[in-house]
Scaffold this motif. Structure first.
Motif, short mmCIF file in Angstrom:
data_model
loop_
_atom_site.label_atom_id
_atom_site.label_comp_id
_atom_site.label_asym_id
_atom_site.label_seq_id
_atom_site.Cartn_x
_atom_site.Cartn_y
_atom_site.Cartn_z
N ALA A 250 4.03 6.14 -5.12
CA ALA A 250 4.14 6.31 -6.57
C ALA A 250 3.08 7.27 -7.09
O ALA A 250 3.35 8.08 -7.99
CB ALA A 250 4.02 4.96 -7.26
N ILE A 251 1.89 7.21 -6.53
CA ILE A 251 0.82 8.11 -6.97
C ILE A 251 1.16 9.54 -6.61
O ILE A 251 0.95 10.47 -7.41
CB ILE A 251 -0.52 7.68 -6.33
N ARG A 252 1.70 9.76 -5.43
CA ARG A 252 2.03 11.12 -5.01
C ARG A 252 3.13 11.72 -5.89
O ARG A 252 3.24 12.94 -6.00
CB ARG A 252 2.45 11.14 -3.55
N GLY A 253 3.93 10.85 -6.50
CA GLY A 253 4.99 11.34 -7.37
C GLY A 253 4.59 11.39 -8.83
O GLY A 253 5.44 11.64 -9.70
N HIS A 254 3.33 11.15 -9.12
CA HIS A 254 2.85 11.07 -10.50
C HIS A 254 1.76 12.11 -10.71
O HIS A 254 0.93 12.33 -9.84
CB HIS A 254 2.29 9.67 -10.76
N ARG A 255 1.74 12.72 -11.86
CA ARG A 255 0.62 13.62 -12.17
C ARG A 255 -0.61 12.80 -12.51
O ARG A 255 -0.51 11.60 -12.78
CB ARG A 255 0.98 14.53 -13.34
N ASP A 256 -1.78 13.43 -12.47
CA ASP A 256 -2.99 12.72 -12.83
C ASP A 256 -3.89 13.64 -13.63
O ASP A 256 -3.65 14.85 -13.71
CB ASP A 256 -3.72 12.20 -11.59
N ALA A 257 -4.92 13.06 -14.24
CA ALA A 257 -5.82 13.83 -15.11
C ALA A 257 -7.14 14.16 -14.43
O ALA A 257 -8.06 14.65 -15.08
CB ALA A 257 -6.09 13.03 -16.39
N THR A 258 -7.25 13.90 -13.14
CA THR A 258 -8.52 14.11 -12.44
C THR A 258 -8.77 15.59 -12.18
O THR A 258 -7.83 16.37 -12.00
CB THR A 258 -8.53 13.36 -11.10
N PRO A 259 -10.03 16.01 -12.10
CA PRO A 259 -10.37 17.42 -11.83
C PRO A 259 -10.44 17.70 -10.33
O PRO A 259 -11.47 18.15 -9.82
CB PRO A 259 -11.75 17.56 -12.49
N LEU A 260 -9.37 17.42 -9.62
CA LEU A 260 -9.39 17.52 -8.16
C LEU A 260 -8.41 18.56 -7.64
O LEU A 260 -7.88 18.44 -6.53
CB LEU A 260 -9.06 16.14 -7.55
N SER A 261 -8.20 19.61 -8.40
CA SER A 261 -7.22 20.62 -8.00
C SER A 261 -7.61 21.37 -6.74
O SER A 261 -6.75 21.95 -6.06
CB SER A 261 -7.00 21.62 -9.14
N GLN B 205 0.83 -1.21 0.00
CA GLN B 205 0.00 0.00 0.00
C GLN B 205 0.86 1.26 0.00
O GLN B 205 0.58 2.22 -0.72
CB GLN B 205 -0.93 -0.01 1.21
N ARG B 206 1.91 1.25 0.81
CA ARG B 206 2.79 2.42 0.86
C ARG B 206 3.47 2.66 -0.48
O ARG B 206 3.63 3.80 -0.92
CB ARG B 206 3.83 2.25 1.97
N ALA B 207 3.86 1.57 -1.15
CA ALA B 207 4.53 1.71 -2.44
C ALA B 207 3.57 2.32 -3.47
O ALA B 207 3.96 3.21 -4.25
CB ALA B 207 5.04 0.35 -2.92
N THR B 208 2.34 1.85 -3.49
CA THR B 208 1.35 2.41 -4.42
C THR B 208 1.10 3.88 -4.13
O THR B 208 1.11 4.73 -5.02
CB THR B 208 0.01 1.64 -4.33
N TYR B 209 0.91 4.17 -2.86
CA TYR B 209 0.60 5.53 -2.45
C TYR B 209 1.75 6.48 -2.79
O TYR B 209 1.54 7.58 -3.32
CB TYR B 209 0.31 5.55 -0.96
#
Length: 333
Positions: free
Chosen positions: A133-144, A127-131
């Motif tokens: 990696a996500i924090r270090g990756h951009r995303d396309a979601t409208p959650l600014s 779980q920590r590894a997934t989390y």
């Protein structure tokens, strides 16, 4: 709970909460007000997830890249190939670009979570590894408008929920198509029929086949603390709603595309209903059209009965033939 009306009412009730088994997930937990936070995230995501129709062309190109690796003639594991398709398309949609490494981490976390005998430390590490990696990756979601922590949790939720579950739905749909060549021909003649095929496969084979809720307040005569069990698998085979309930009949969705909510809920209902339902339906329908452009699907090996959280065609195999190959074989036979 099998009555459609009671099912719809109780699943949509705000007092019905999911049963959570704490397994050392503090780092990625939504916290004590998690439902309220998730509902705010859902509201922000809804227009984005609901507008996936314009992405169909891009989805098709990504599916073609996966299907290009299939043999013209041969045998495939529908679940394995469906995971590849969903990983390619779903992650690309959420992240805005392909990320095989992050898709691999999501797959690893889901695999570890499905093994209850593994030590909690292994699950926490995945779980920590997934989390991270996500924090270090951009995303396309409208959650600014949300903080980094909430955005990362939302992206992780979308990636996890949009991996094995829609893959199982796609695998079951391919399995049913292999057994029903007439449905393949209808999709080739009218690609819009793919949506009916997907809905019927989801009716017979909902990947999440059971839902549990605990009441945190009295509802309809049930006391606080009551645990309620719901099963799309059972309700969706109700002969009073679906004639020939065990038969694969996609045509039924042309006549009555809106059964009672409590009789058909492959994406659940209420505050915990899947916000990515339209995304999943679009992805699966596009995939069927792409696959059937080049391949005939034929039965090869029936699936075994599965037990556990996910209902998927374990052990199934599907044969592949070039489009038109079977017709040529019949004409020369």
């Amino acid at each position: 709970m099998t009555d459609p009306r009671a099912t719809a009412r109780l699943l949509a009730c705000s007092a019905a909460r999911t049963l959570r088994v704490e397994r050392g997930v503090a780092e990625t937990s939504w916290g004590p007000d998690g439902l309220a936070t998730w509902m705010a995230v859902r509201a922000a995501l809804r227009p984005w997830l609901g507008g996936v129709g314009g992405q169909a062309g891009e989805f098709a190109e990504r599916v073609r890249r996966v299907v290009a690796g299939w043999p013209a003639r041969g045998v495939i594991d529908p679940m394995r190939e469906s995971v590849r398709v969903v990983g390619e398309v779903g992650a690309g949609f959420v992240l805005g670009e392909p990320s095989p490494s992050l898709v691999g981490l999501v797959e690893r976390e889901l695999t570890v979570a499905a093994r209850p005998r593994l030590l909690r430390g292994g699950l926490r590490a995945a779980q920590r590894a997934t989390y991270a990696a996500i924090r270090g990756h951009r995303d396309a979601t409208p959650l600014s408008d949300f903080d980094e922590h909430t955005r990362a949790l939302a992206v992780r939720t979308l990636l996890l929920a949009g991996h094995h579950v829609p893959a199982a739905a796609l695998a079951w749909t391919l399995h049913e198509l292999a057994r029903h060549p007439e449905a393949q021909r209808e999709i080739r003649a009218d690609p819009r029929f793919a949506a009916a095929v997907v809905r019927e496969a989801l009716r017979l084979h909902p990947p999440v086949w059971r839902l549990e809720r605990r009441l945190d307040a009295p509802v309809d005569g049930f006391p606080e603390g009551t645990v309620l069990l719901f099963s799309p698998y059972v309700n969706q085979r109700d002969h009073r709603v679906f004639p020939d309930p065990h038969g694969f009949r996609p045509g039924r969705w042309r006549r009555d595309p809106r059964p009672p909510p409590g009789a058909y809920f492959p994406f659940a209902l209420g505050p915990r209903g899947c916000p990515g339902a339209r995304l999943a339906l679009t992805l699966l329908s596009v995939t069927l059209s792409v696959v059937l452009d080049t391949h005939e699907l034929v039965p090869h090996r029936e699936p075994r009965v599965t037990q556990g959280v996910l209902h998927h065609p374990r052990g199934a195999r599907i044969g592949l033939r070039p489009v038109g190959d079977l017709a040529r074989g019949r004409s020369t036979g």
